[in-house]
Write a protein that holds these residues in place. Structure first.
Motif, PDB file in Angstrom:
ATOM      1  N   GLY A   1     -29.721 -29.102  30.056  1.00  0.00           N
ATOM      2  CA  GLY A   1     -29.660 -29.080  28.602  1.00  0.00           C
ATOM      3  C   GLY A   1     -30.661 -30.010  27.954  1.00  0.00           C
ATOM      4  O   GLY A   1     -31.488 -30.640  28.614  1.00  0.00           O
TER       5      GLY A   1
ATOM      6  N   THR B   1     -27.078 -32.053  20.947  1.00  0.00           N
ATOM      7  CA  THR B   1     -27.161 -31.799  22.386  1.00  0.00           C
ATOM      8  C   THR B   1     -26.665 -30.406  22.703  1.00  0.00           C
ATOM      9  O   THR B   1     -25.659 -29.962  22.151  1.00  0.00           O
ATOM     10  CB  THR B   1     -26.307 -32.836  23.162  1.00  0.00           C
ATOM     11  N   ASP B   2     -27.380 -29.723  23.603  1.00  0.00           N
ATOM     12  CA  ASP B   2     -26.889 -28.437  24.091  1.00  0.00           C
ATOM     13  C   ASP B   2     -26.799 -28.471  25.611  1.00  0.00           C
ATOM     14  O   ASP B   2     -27.336 -29.362  26.253  1.00  0.00           O
ATOM     15  CB  ASP B   2     -27.762 -27.267  23.621  1.00  0.00           C
ATOM     16  N   THR B   3     -26.071 -27.530  26.144  1.00  0.00           N
ATOM     17  CA  THR B   3     -25.917 -27.429  27.597  1.00  0.00           C
ATOM     18  C   THR B   3     -26.660 -26.195  28.113  1.00  0.00           C
ATOM     19  O   THR B   3     -26.238 -25.571  29.068  1.00  0.00           O
ATOM     20  CB  THR B   3     -24.429 -27.359  28.002  1.00  0.00           C
TER      21      THR B   3
END
Length: 90
Positions: A77, A24-26
């Motif tokens: 994200g 997961t990225d933001t």
């Protein structure tokens, strides 16, 4: 921010539970149209690159009996979830 989670999924009839990895990225995220096309050859949301990375990754993951999925929302994200079958204990 980038986070990686690994867990065991739900097992099916006598098989060991699969391995589930979520990245997961933001970052800025993608709209629904981009997510729908994310595995198409030569599609990219970037100005550079070939647009083949996720196409090849999906093929290789599916060849092992796994799956890959992408969830994203603009401004929130992106999460890429890979599920791979686990080997049976020796």
């Amino acid at each position: 921010t980038l986070s990686i989670r690994a867990s065991r999924g739900t097992s099916t009839e006598g098989a060991p539970p699969p391995v589930v990895v979520a990245v997961t990225d933001t970052g800025v995220g993608m709209d629904a149209e981009a997510v729908a096309r994310i595995f198409e050859p030569y599609f990219s949301t970037k100005a550079s690159g070939t647009g083949l990375g996720l196409t090849i990754a999906k093929r290789n993951i599916e060849l092992t009996g796994g799956t890959i999925a992408v969830e994203s929302a603009r401004g929130a994200g992106t999460t890429v979830t890979i599920t791979l079958p686990a080997a049976a204990p020796a």
